[in-house]
Design a protein around this motif. Structure first.
Motif, short mmCIF file in Angstrom:
data_model
loop_
_atom_site.label_atom_id
_atom_site.label_comp_id
_atom_site.label_asym_id
_atom_site.label_seq_id
_atom_site.Cartn_x
_atom_site.Cartn_y
_atom_site.Cartn_z
N LYS A 184 0.81 -1.22 0.00
CA LYS A 184 0.00 0.00 0.00
C LYS A 184 0.85 1.27 0.00
O LYS A 184 0.57 2.25 0.72
N THR A 185 1.91 1.23 -0.83
CA THR A 185 2.77 2.40 -1.03
C THR A 185 2.40 3.05 -2.35
O THR A 185 2.27 2.35 -3.37
N ARG A 186 2.22 4.34 -2.35
CA ARG A 186 1.79 5.03 -3.58
C ARG A 186 2.93 5.11 -4.58
O ARG A 186 4.06 5.51 -4.25
N VAL A 187 2.64 4.72 -5.82
CA VAL A 187 3.60 4.84 -6.93
C VAL A 187 3.09 5.93 -7.85
O VAL A 187 2.02 5.81 -8.45
N THR A 222 -1.29 6.43 -10.52
CA THR A 222 0.01 6.28 -11.20
C THR A 222 -0.04 6.78 -12.64
O THR A 222 -0.99 6.48 -13.38
N VAL A 223 0.98 7.55 -13.03
CA VAL A 223 1.14 7.97 -14.43
C VAL A 223 2.07 6.96 -15.11
O VAL A 223 3.22 6.79 -14.70
N TYR A 224 1.57 6.30 -16.14
CA TYR A 224 2.37 5.36 -16.92
C TYR A 224 2.82 6.07 -18.20
O TYR A 224 2.02 6.74 -18.86
N ILE A 241 8.32 6.45 -6.40
CA ILE A 241 7.56 6.00 -5.24
C ILE A 241 7.46 7.16 -4.24
O ILE A 241 8.47 7.79 -3.92
N SER A 242 6.26 7.45 -3.79
CA SER A 242 6.05 8.56 -2.85
C SER A 242 6.87 8.38 -1.58
O SER A 242 6.99 7.27 -1.05
#
Length: 446
Positions: free
Chosen positions: A33-36, A57-59, A72-73
């Motif tokens: 649950k870590t923001r990417v 997430t921006v791909y 990674i935030s």
């Protein structure tokens, strides 16, 4: 067309490795649950070729093909987002997670690279088996054309018996064991002789115009006539074997040079084997002692002619696991030996370090899935090992600081990590410039 095939294989392999490596970070980050914030193939300096936001997430695909990244935030990385780090830690940020979770996230990329290489070796063993050339089948020794080797005492016709303590069984064993070798045992006229290899030989080889080692001697099989050849329009067919000149039998292509050197500017009669028929053709020798003809031929053809024997092994799916694992561990061991030599200045091996052009040159100019997967497996191991180096800005640097935190119970400060990241970044830039500078130097002066 050859360039298109090489660049296609190069970009496909590079893209596959980068995406899977970054997925190795992305998946455990999401699992914890870590923001990417970003997932990018290639770097998007100033702008992107493509980007799309899905969820948080921006791909995207960047324009600079020097790698890729996931942002990674709450993590001090190549983005150097100090503004975010100045804020209070949030539950979804990397820095808020337990050290063991952060360690798994950081090791995810190299783990995927190692697993990918192992899987490739297993399935390649099953689908393709192993093909090699029996060293015992080489009839008249090897072609030694490099002055560095002749200066050490090697001669064309030498049989390579052993490299160090390793007994040579297949031709691939020679190049596979020559890196870092201290001695080579050869057999010449039935007598064995051991030749010592100087410590800086790899450095000499890297800066030499001729980087050939022990080449298989081949017959003169006609391929095509050069555009500026004096024999333009000659009546020869691809696959014709030139067996001699003026009735004098010549077995190997390398033996023609000495004979032609005595016949500069003359017309000669060549003895040709075409299928089962032996015929004669008239050719001219130019003022440089050459026919201006390009030879051709494959090892399968050489085997048909009795010059060598190809060994072929096939494996069941079950056997492929053991064979693939052995190839995997052997390649890792070999690469660590290479790194040790590179970081030992006395060997001069650092002169052979290459960048993207060196990697590009590894790929063949004809499409071969077998070669593609073999090279990709090797590059995957190389990427994993290099990423594990304890340099800040690499995965290994982050792992080093995480292990320090887990052992000491003290987390390095954000400012220290920022400075360490900057130092690591400059080290990486220096290494990239050195490696690619070597490529440029060799292209100009090599």
């Amino acid at each position: 067309m050859e360039f298109v095939i090489k660049i296609s294989q190069f970009l496909l392999s590079l893209s596959l490795l980068i995406i899977l490596h970054e997925l190795g970070h992305f998946v455990p980050a999401k699992a914890f649950k870590t923001r990417v914030e970003k997932f990018y193939l290639f770097f998007d300096v100033k702008f992107s070729l493509f980007k799309k936001k899905i969820g948080e997430t921006v791909y995207g695909i960047g324009w600079l093909p020097l790698g890729g990244y996931v942002k990674i935030s709450g993590m001090i990385d190549e983005s150097m987002d100090t503004e975010q780090m100045a804020k209070e830690p949030q539950p979804w940020e990397f820095r808020s997670k337990p050290a063991w979770q952060r360690l798994i996230i950081m090791l995810g990329g190299v783990t995927v690279n190692f697993v990918l290489a192992l899987i490739i070796y297993i399935f390649a063993s099953f689908f393709y088996g192993d093909t090699d050339i029996s060293a015992a089948s080489i009839q008249d020794g090897y072609l030694i054309d490099n002055p560095l080797l002749t200066d050490l005492g090697f001669k064309t016709g030498d049989d390579v018996v052993a490299i160090g303590d390793y007994k040579i069984e297949n031709v691939s064993d020679i190049k596979g064991n020559f890196i870092g070798a201290e001695s080579v045992t050869i057999k010449r006229d039935g007598v064995e002789k051991t030749i010592q290899i100087p410590e800086d030989f790899l450095g000499q080889l890297s800066t030499s115009k001729d980087r050939s080692l022990f080449e298989i001697r081949m017959p003169f099989i006609f391929g095509r006539v050069g555009d500026s050849s004096v024999n333009k329009g000659v009546d020869l067919k691809e696959g014709d074997i030139i067996e001699g000149i003026n009735g004098k039998k010549i077995k190997y292509f390398d033996q023609f040079a000495a004979v032609l050197d005595t016949l500069k500017g003359k017309s000669v009669t060549v003895n040709v084997l075409r299928g089962e028929e032996r015929i004669e053709k008239a050719l001219k020798v130019d003022d440089n002692g050459k026919f201006g003809i390009h030879p051709t031929g494959s090892y399968n053809r050489f085997e048909e002619l009795g010059y060598l024997s190809i060994t072929r092994k096939e494996y069941s799916f079950g056997e492929s696991f053991g064979v693939g694992y052995n190839k995997f561990t052997s390649q890792i061991s070999s690469y660590f030996v290479q790194l040790k030599l590179i970081f030992s200045p006395s060997t001069g091996a650092y002169k052979g370090v290459g960048g993207f052009k060196a990697i590009f040159d590894i790929f063949p100019d004809t499409w071969s899935w077998e070669a593609f997967w073999g090279i990709t497996a090797f590059l995957s191991i190389m990427l994993a090992v290099l990423n594990l180096l304890p340099i800040p800005a690499l995965d290994g640097g982050h792992v080093m600081f995480l292990l320090y935190e887990m052992v000491s119970g003290r987390k390095p400060g954000d400012k220290f990590m920022e400075y360490a990241q900057m130092v690591g970044f400059f080290i990486l830039i220096a290494l990239v410039l050195f490696a690619n500078g070597n490529d440029i130097y060799k292209a100009i002066f090599g």
